[in-house]
Enzyme design. Structure first.
Site, short mmCIF file in Angstrom:
data_model
loop_
_atom_site.label_atom_id
_atom_site.label_comp_id
_atom_site.label_asym_id
_atom_site.label_seq_id
_atom_site.Cartn_x
_atom_site.Cartn_y
_atom_site.Cartn_z
N LYS A 89 31.84 44.96 22.65
CA LYS A 89 30.98 45.10 23.83
C LYS A 89 29.64 44.41 23.61
O LYS A 89 29.05 44.50 22.54
CB LYS A 89 30.78 46.59 24.12
CG LYS A 89 30.03 46.87 25.40
CD LYS A 89 30.12 48.33 25.76
CE LYS A 89 29.31 48.65 27.00
NZ LYS A 89 29.69 47.84 28.17
N GLY A 130 39.25 34.00 31.07
CA GLY A 130 39.18 34.05 32.52
C GLY A 130 40.53 34.23 33.18
O GLY A 130 41.23 33.26 33.44
N GLY A 131 40.90 35.47 33.41
CA GLY A 131 42.09 35.75 34.20
C GLY A 131 43.42 35.65 33.49
O GLY A 131 44.47 35.63 34.14
N GLY A 166 25.89 45.71 33.62
CA GLY A 166 24.49 45.56 33.22
C GLY A 166 24.24 45.70 31.74
O GLY A 166 23.17 46.15 31.32
N ASN A 207 29.48 40.10 20.09
CA ASN A 207 28.91 39.51 21.28
C ASN A 207 27.47 40.01 21.45
O ASN A 207 27.24 41.21 21.53
CB ASN A 207 29.75 39.89 22.50
CG ASN A 207 29.25 39.27 23.79
OD1 ASN A 207 28.19 39.62 24.30
ND2 ASN A 207 30.04 38.36 24.33
N LYS A 267 29.18 31.59 24.70
CA LYS A 267 29.97 31.93 25.89
C LYS A 267 29.28 31.34 27.11
O LYS A 267 28.15 31.73 27.44
CB LYS A 267 30.14 33.44 26.02
CG LYS A 267 31.19 33.82 27.07
CD LYS A 267 31.62 35.27 26.93
CE LYS A 267 32.83 35.56 27.81
NZ LYS A 267 33.31 36.95 27.63
N GLY A 320 40.81 40.01 29.16
CA GLY A 320 39.82 40.98 29.58
C GLY A 320 40.31 41.93 30.65
O GLY A 320 40.75 43.04 30.36
N ASN A 343 32.60 32.72 31.36
CA ASN A 343 32.14 34.04 31.71
C ASN A 343 32.47 34.29 33.18
O ASN A 343 33.10 33.45 33.83
CB ASN A 343 30.63 34.16 31.46
CG ASN A 343 30.21 35.55 31.04
OD1 ASN A 343 30.81 36.54 31.48
ND2 ASN A 343 29.18 35.65 30.22
N CYS A 362 22.38 35.73 30.41
CA CYS A 362 21.26 36.64 30.68
C CYS A 362 20.05 35.86 31.21
O CYS A 362 19.83 34.71 30.84
CB CYS A 362 20.86 37.36 29.40
SG CYS A 362 22.16 38.38 28.72
#
Length: 313
Positions: free
Chosen positions: A57, A255-256, A84, A112, A177, A277, A204, A142
């Site tokens: 995480k 991604g997917g 967040g 990460n 990333k 993910g 991302n 960010c």
């Protein structure tokens, strides 16, 4: 790490191992940050060892409570999240979570990290070493609080500054990333490579929003969030393919991904490994099912080793 062979005795045995630079993975599946937690829940389900690697995480210098709820909005074939970066902070992650993961998991560990200034990224990275993680995964989506709030990942110079700062304080391989919310992702990727990145992870989440038409207000407490799931897969494949023709460093695709076919397609585009993910959020055994299917698919396609197909398109 010994390469893992999977397959039926009646079929040619396929090699599902892969490498990220000098690091070996027993298989190409990595649990994506934010969807695998710190591995504890997956361990309880018996689903942790299906992954060749785990990206924990996202962690910041100080603890964060995250965004107000609701944090998840469902969409067709996808979801939007606005968590967040809720996390306990780097001290607890480095002192408790990563040591636990090291004792209970034999695959690669990706730490990460995120920050809101170059100094925060560097401070987080300085807390990590090879006893805790194998790779630093640098989330540069960010906002830069000292740069007008623009995300580090949308500006080549800002992305390079963060990458360089982290490389200066850590001997660990650094994979950046990348955000898809840019005009030219190859410019960002190239800037990170020039600044010393050992690899990139892409993509991302894609910026997105839903509105509750009955309540006449945004679904998410934070209004906007990041789209993930099968809907973004073709976007990820395109961007990986673009960057694979520009970079000399390895790419982790993300991604997917939800099937063995997706894994092969993303690797053909140029990824050396792939992160899973959203699929894990809906089914904690998604990685296991993909891994079980992968050798048979490789045999169908005449693939003996995954390295044969990386970036063949």
């Amino acid at each position: 790490m010994v390469a893992t062979k999977l397959g039926s005795p009646s079929l040619p045995t396929c090699m599902v191992a892969t490498k990220l630079g000098n690091l070996s993975l027993a298989n190409p599946l990595i649990g994506a940050s934010g969807t695998a937690g710190f591995g504890r829940e997956l361990k309880e389900w018996g689903a942790l060892d299906a992954f060749g690697g785990i990206s924990v995480k996202g962690t910041t210098l100080n603890p964060r409570q995250g965004n107000p709820p609701p944090r998840i909005a469902e969409c067709k074939s996808s979801l939007i999240n606005a968590v967040g970066l809720q996390n306990p902070g780097i001290e607890k992650v480095a002192g408790e979570e990563l040591p636990w993961l090291r004792k209970n998991y034999s695959g690669l560990v990706l730490a990460n990290i995120s920050g809101f200034s170059v100094e925060e990224y560097a401070a987080c990275a300085s807390k990590l070493d090879s006893s805790l993680a194998d790779i630093i995964e640098l989330n540069i989506s960010c906002p830069n609080v000292h740069g007008g709030g623009m995300a580090f990942g949308t500006d080549p110079e800002a992305a390079a500054r963060v990458t360089r700062a982290v490389k200066e304080v850590s001997a660990l391989p650094v994979f950046v990333k990348l955000s898809p919310n840019v005009t030219d992702i190859t410019a960002i990727a190239s800037a990170c490579q020039d600044a010393g990145a050992d690899g990139v992870c892409m993509i991302n989440t894609v910026g997105a929003m839903r509105i509750d038409i009955r309540r006449r207000r945004p679904v998410l407490g934070n209004v906007c969030g990041g789209l993930s799931g099968p809907a973004v897969f073709p976007i990820a494949v395109k961007m990986i393919w673009q960057c694979s023709h520009k970079l000399s460093i390895p790419i982790i695709g993300c991604g997917g991904v939800s099937s063995a076919e997706d894994v092969v397609e993303m690797m053909m585009a140029g990824a050396s490994a792939v992160e899973i993910g959203s699929a894990t959020l809906t089914d904690p055994f998604a990685a296991r099912d993909i891994l079980e299917r992968l050798p048979a698919l490789m045999d169908e396609l005449g693939i003996k080793e995954l390295k044969e197909i990386i970036g063949i398109c």
